[in-house]
Motif scaffolding. Structure first.
Motif, PDB file in Angstrom:
ATOM      1  N   GLU A  42      17.852  28.259  13.462  1.00 42.42           N
ATOM      2  CA  GLU A  42      17.795  27.530  12.285  1.00 42.42           C
ATOM      3  C   GLU A  42      16.461  26.846  12.362  1.00 42.42           C
ATOM      4  OE1 GLU A  42      21.491  25.197  11.305  1.00 42.42           O
ATOM      5  OE2 GLU A  42      22.549  26.986  11.827  1.00 42.42           O
ATOM      6  N   ASP A  43      16.237  26.419  13.566  1.00 39.91           N
ATOM      7  CA  ASP A  43      14.846  25.612  13.420  1.00 39.91           C
ATOM      8  C   ASP A  43      13.675  26.549  13.889  1.00 39.91           C
ATOM      9  OD1 ASP A  43      13.677  23.162  13.466  1.00 39.91           O
ATOM     10  OD2 ASP A  43      13.723  23.100  15.566  1.00 39.91           O
ATOM     11  N   ASN A  44      13.932  27.695  13.643  1.00 41.65           N
ATOM     12  CA  ASN A  44      12.803  28.860  14.043  1.00 41.65           C
ATOM     13  C   ASN A  44      12.507  28.584  15.332  1.00 41.65           C
ATOM     14  OD1 ASN A  44      11.615  31.050  13.084  1.00 41.65           O
ATOM     15  ND2 ASN A  44       9.726  29.853  12.386  1.00 41.65           N
ATOM     16  N   VAL A  45      13.023  28.409  16.009  1.00 41.93           N
ATOM     17  CA  VAL A  45      12.933  28.298  17.751  1.00 41.93           C
ATOM     18  C   VAL A  45      12.969  29.589  18.363  1.00 41.93           C
ATOM     19  CG1 VAL A  45      13.145  27.094  19.851  1.00 41.93           C
ATOM     20  CG2 VAL A  45      12.976  25.847  17.777  1.00 41.93           C
ATOM     21  N   ASN A  46      12.230  30.453  19.007  1.00 44.13           N
ATOM     22  CA  ASN A  46      12.556  31.694  19.589  1.00 44.13           C
ATOM     23  C   ASN A  46      13.110  31.341  21.104  1.00 44.13           C
ATOM     24  OD1 ASN A  46      12.775  34.202  19.394  1.00 44.13           O
ATOM     25  ND2 ASN A  46      11.007  34.413  20.419  1.00 44.13           N
ATOM     26  N   ILE A  47      14.160  31.947  21.286  1.00 46.20           N
ATOM     27  CA  ILE A  47      14.737  31.753  22.824  1.00 46.20           C
ATOM     28  C   ILE A  47      14.276  33.177  23.633  1.00 46.20           C
ATOM     29  CG2 ILE A  47      16.934  31.716  24.121  1.00 46.20           C
ATOM     30  CD1 ILE A  47      18.372  30.737  21.794  1.00 46.20           C
ATOM     31  N   PRO A  53      11.445  22.637  19.943  1.00 46.42           N
ATOM     32  CA  PRO A  53      12.459  22.372  19.019  1.00 46.42           C
ATOM     33  C   PRO A  53      12.270  20.927  18.341  1.00 46.42           C
ATOM     34  CG  PRO A  53      13.573  22.815  20.953  1.00 46.42           C
ATOM     35  CD  PRO A  53      12.031  22.830  21.421  1.00 46.42           C
ATOM     36  N   SER A  54      12.692  20.727  16.961  1.00 44.58           N
ATOM     37  CA  SER A  54      12.572  19.473  16.451  1.00 44.58           C
ATOM     38  C   SER A  54      13.417  18.453  17.031  1.00 44.58           C
ATOM     39  CB  SER A  54      12.585  19.472  14.805  1.00 44.58           C
ATOM     40  OG  SER A  54      14.151  19.810  14.678  1.00 44.58           O
ATOM     41  N   LYS A  55      12.959  17.087  16.911  1.00 47.07           N
ATOM     42  CA  LYS A  55      14.081  16.295  17.280  1.00 47.07           C
ATOM     43  C   LYS A  55      15.546  16.263  16.870  1.00 47.07           C
ATOM     44  CE  LYS A  55      11.095  12.677  19.143  1.00 47.07           C
ATOM     45  NZ  LYS A  55      10.018  11.834  18.744  1.00 47.07           N
ATOM     46  N   SER A  56      15.197  16.477  15.403  1.00 50.17           N
ATOM     47  CA  SER A  56      16.773  16.764  14.819  1.00 50.17           C
ATOM     48  C   SER A  56      17.546  17.921  15.458  1.00 50.17           C
ATOM     49  CB  SER A  56      16.597  16.847  13.237  1.00 50.17           C
ATOM     50  OG  SER A  56      16.322  17.960  12.977  1.00 50.17           O
ATOM     51  N   VAL A  57      16.844  19.048  15.666  1.00 53.49           N
ATOM     52  CA  VAL A  57      17.725  20.060  16.272  1.00 53.49           C
ATOM     53  C   VAL A  57      18.324  19.650  17.626  1.00 53.49           C
ATOM     54  CG1 VAL A  57      15.980  21.591  17.487  1.00 53.49           C
ATOM     55  CG2 VAL A  57      18.100  22.461  16.164  1.00 53.49           C
ATOM     56  N   LEU A  58      17.495  18.942  18.263  1.00 55.47           N
ATOM     57  CA  LEU A  58      17.801  18.593  19.901  1.00 55.47           C
ATOM     58  C   LEU A  58      18.995  17.474  19.620  1.00 55.47           C
ATOM     59  CD1 LEU A  58      14.350  18.204  21.423  1.00 55.47           C
ATOM     60  CD2 LEU A  58      16.029  19.945  21.915  1.00 55.47           C
ATOM     61  N   GLN A  59      18.969  16.569  18.497  1.00 61.06           N
ATOM     62  CA  GLN A  59      20.032  15.869  18.356  1.00 61.06           C
ATOM     63  C   GLN A  59      21.349  16.339  18.094  1.00 61.06           C
ATOM     64  OE1 GLN A  59      19.151  12.381  18.351  1.00 61.06           O
ATOM     65  NE2 GLN A  59      21.467  12.408  18.492  1.00 61.06           N
ATOM     66  N   ARG A  60      21.040  17.443  17.310  1.00 55.35           N
ATOM     67  CA  ARG A  60      22.383  18.339  16.997  1.00 55.35           C
ATOM     68  C   ARG A  60      23.113  18.998  18.268  1.00 55.35           C
ATOM     69  NH1 ARG A  60      21.120  22.551  12.438  1.00 55.35           N
ATOM     70  NH2 ARG A  60      23.405  22.493  12.084  1.00 55.35           N
ATOM     71  N   ILE A  61      22.127  19.592  19.032  1.00 51.35           N
ATOM     72  CA  ILE A  61      22.669  20.124  20.439  1.00 51.35           C
ATOM     73  C   ILE A  61      23.338  19.061  20.936  1.00 51.35           C
ATOM     74  CG2 ILE A  61      22.204  21.182  22.462  1.00 51.35           C
ATOM     75  CD1 ILE A  61      19.590  22.687  20.844  1.00 51.35           C
ATOM     76  N   GLY A  62      22.899  17.700  21.075  1.00 50.97           N
ATOM     77  CA  GLY A  62      23.163  16.790  21.872  1.00 50.97           C
ATOM     78  C   GLY A  62      24.692  16.216  21.279  1.00 50.97           C
ATOM     79  N   ASP A  63      25.023  16.618  20.023  1.00 57.49           N
ATOM     80  CA  ASP A  63      26.099  16.135  19.446  1.00 57.49           C
ATOM     81  C   ASP A  63      27.080  16.932  19.657  1.00 57.49           C
ATOM     82  OD1 ASP A  63      24.819  13.726  18.701  1.00 57.49           O
ATOM     83  OD2 ASP A  63      24.354  14.331  16.537  1.00 57.49           O
TER      84      ASP A  63
END
Ligand code: NAD
Ligand code: 3PG
Length: 627
Positions: A576-581, A605-615
């Motif tokens: 969703e954050d357009n980050v390619n794995i 990744p953006s900070k918000s997506v990292l935050q979502r992963i952390g959550d």
């Protein structure tokens, strides 16, 4: 659970260096050079061309240079997009062939006779400096370069005019031209020997003054006399060979000379005192070092055969000049022939220069047309090579790693740096890194693996993200020592393939806390392990967890409760954050218990997506690491 979570964010170390982090780690010596002619750099293309250069020597065609690769921004804010040439300051006269060679690669600024202040003022605009013995390259010069100066080329042998300690501390490579003037110096030594024995300069001056003094200038013969060559290196050996041809008995003293070289020339190696006691002529050919400074002093002159004759084509500083004047005045030394002086040029009133039993030349040992052309080419090649990221064969302050070793180690060099770079990012804030343990697993015998380069790259990986010091092969050990870092290396036999130099590299940082507790192994150290697969470095272990991801881009490490849907959840957040794995690997010790997921990502990744992963509730800790 929240307490276990580690805030995911770009690791502070290096977070402010986004623009340069991908490129500044790419080459070794070249680290810190402008991106001369390099349009773009990719990780793998950046180190390898320098290896190719080692084998292929120079490809000076314009297009060839453009693609050379390992040239990394000098100024950290620059990017690899800047097109330009390095600037080489030639501070003393250099042979034309060398200048032409340099000009194909660099902007060449020939500024002779600069004052020290002028040199210091100019040096911050230069990537390389070429000097002969007349320029003092002091700490002040290195400091004034503000990190831009990366190579000092000494167009000759003696590097006593270059502050090697300062060069090393500041990561500046020093190269010399050790072979091209050997014969010239030896010939000059022989010229002085013969001229002194037969009073040629004095007789010449007398005749030109209208006198005819045949009795006054009776000389001494050389044949059957004993000459002691002190310093049986390149020049000393050539002097010995020529003295033999003159029918002299040649003895030599050199604490480091191989006995077989002496034997092959029919030269007897003797102790210093024996050389002094037996010699009719003493010819000096050792370098000026703290150990050889004023090695000829009142005490030494007390040990020579009365009436000895001395030739010095090495360095003025090896003789205490005042003691020599006393020895000449008392007749202990009958004559001296000097090409070199403690201060150059010496004062006109210098007692040695004016002494009637002394003949002098103004440091002409290397000054033949042939030697100067040879030296110029030798040094130009070394400087250009170094500017292109090669490991110079004539490096004075860096270990020399043979080309074939370098070629073989290239992918492991990348692996070593990346493991270091990841390991330091796992250290929790405030913990100073003091104890690094490296284990190389290899099926090869211990003698068959040169780890100096790997060790230096691990240091580079560990130190660069947390400091503003550029690390290269020149200063890696110095910087590590200065920071109180102890690097212990260990070899471990492996049953891997013998045709590859290394099976695995393991990097451990001991006595520190970690931002990612799962990176701590059972022995209590942050532990990372990697391998090279198909030429690409891979991370294969984190703490006790086996993973397998290619070390490219950036990495997210998560520890989670092993349960269905985790990969999908994290993957979709990143998508969703357009980050390619690029890679993903999951490792667990026991089903439905703890697992570690390693995810390689091409984009940050953006900070918000990292935050979502952390959550995500099953995720107990995670960390984002940049390569
Ligand atoms: N006058 C000139 O123009 C001119 C030209 C070339 C070289 N040099 C000088 O000549 C010297 C020798 O040059 P090279 O190319 O033969 O260098 P080299 O390194 O090949 O040889 C120097 C030798 O000195 C030996 N040595 C070191 N310490 C010693 C000691 N305490 N006693 C005896 N020997 C010792 C070393 O083991 C080595 O074998 C250098 O100082 C160089 O700068 C002067
Ligand atoms: O060390 C040397 O190579 C010689 O002393 C020559 O020095 P020069 O380059 O200043 O002539």
């Amino acid at each position: 659970m929240a307490a276990l979570r580690i805030a995911a964010a770009a690791v502070a170390a290096g977070a402010d260096r986004n623009s340069v982090a991908p490129v500044r780690s790419l080459s070794f010596f070249a680290s810190g050079f402008s991106s001369y002619g390099v349009k773009s750099l990719s990780f793998r293309s950046a180190f390898l061309p320098s290896v190719a250069c080692l084998r292929g020597k120079f490809d000076m065609a314009g297009a060839g240079l453009r693609n050379r690769g390992p040239l990394v921004p000098a100024v950290r804010s620059q990017t690899a997009e800047v097109i330009g040439k390095p600037t080489v300051l030639v501070a003393e006269k250099l042979g034309d062939a060398g200048l032409q060679l340099l000009k194909q690669f660099a902007n060449v600024d020939c500024s002779y006779n600069l004052t020290h202040e002028e040199l210091c003022a100019k040096i911050s605009l230069c990537d390389a400096l070429i000097v002969r013995s007349g320029t003092k390259v002091t700490r002040e010069v290195f400091e004034a370069s503000n990190g831009r100066l990366k190579v000092v080329g000494r167009a000759g042998v003696g590097i006593d005019n270059v502050d090697l300690q300062a060069a090393t501390e500041l990561g500046c490579l020093v190269v010399n031209a050790p072979t091209a003037n050997t014969v010239a110096a030896a010939e000059h030594g022989i010229a002085l020997l013969a001229a002194m024995a037969r009073n040629v300069p004095q007789a010449d001056a007398s005749l030109k003054a209208g006198k005819w003094q045949r009795n006054k200038y009776t000389g001494v013969s050389l044949v059957d006399k004993t000459i002691a060559v002190l310093g049986f290196g390149k020049v000393g050996s050539e002097v010995a060979r020529r003295a033999k041809g003159l029918g002299m008995d040649v003895i030599a003293h050199d604490p480091y000379a191989p006995a077989d070289r002496a034997r092959a020339l029919g030269v007897e190696l003797v102790s210093f005192d024996e050389a002094l006691a037996r010699a009719d002529f003493i010819s000096l050919h050792m370098p000026l070092t703290p150990a050889t400074k004023k090695i000829f002093n009142d005490e030494t002159f007390g040990k020579v055969k009365k009436g000895v004759r001395i030739i010095n084509v090495a360095r003025g500083g090896v003789i205490d000049e005042e003691a020599l004047v006393r020895a000449l005045d008392s007749g202990i030394v009958a004559q001296a022939a000097l090409d070199v002086f403690t201060e150059e040029p010496p004062e006109k009133s210098n007692k040695l220069v004016q002494h009637e039993n002394v003949i002098v030349t103004p440091h002409l040992g290397a000054s033949t047309v042939e030697a100067q052309e040879g030296v110029a080419v030798e040094i130009a090649e070394a400087v250009v090579g170094a500017l292109q990221g090669e490991l110079a064969a004539t490096a004075v302050n860096a270990p020399m790693v043979p080309a074939e070793v370098l070629t073989e180690l290239a992918p492991y060099v990348n692996l070593a740096e990346r493991l270091g770079r990841l390991a330091i990012q796992l250290v929790s804030g405030g913990s100073g890194v003091k104890d690094v343990k490296v284990t190389y697993s290899s099926a090869r015998s211990t003698d068959d693996l040169d780890t100096r380069l790997l060790r230096a790259m691990i240091i580079k990986g560990i130190v660069e993200p947390v400091s503003d010091t550029f690390i290269n092969l020149v200063n890696a050990n110095f910087v590590a020592k200065q920071r109180g870092m102890r690097i212990s290396e260990e070899r471990q036999p492996s049953d891997g393939a013998i045709d590859v130099p290394l099976d695995r590299i393991q990097v451990k940082i001991a006595h520190v806390g970690s931002k990612f507790a799962s990176a701590i192994s059972d022995s209590g150290e942050i532990t990372l392990e990697g391998k090279v697969k198909d030429g690409v470095p891979h991370l294969t272990k984190v703490g006790t967890f086996s993973v397998d991801i290619s070390l490219e881009g950036s990495i997210i490490l998560c520890r989670q409760v092993d349960q269905p849907g985790m990969i999908g959840k994290v993957g979709s957040f990143l998508g969703e954050d357009n980050v390619n794995i690029s890679f993903m690997s999951v490792s667990r010790l026991t089903p439905r218990q703890k697992a570690v997921m390693a995810i390689g990502v091409d984009d940050e990744p953006s900070k918000s997506v990292l935050q979502r992963i952390g959550d995500i509730s099953a995720i107990e800790e995670f960390v984002f690491l940049k390569l």
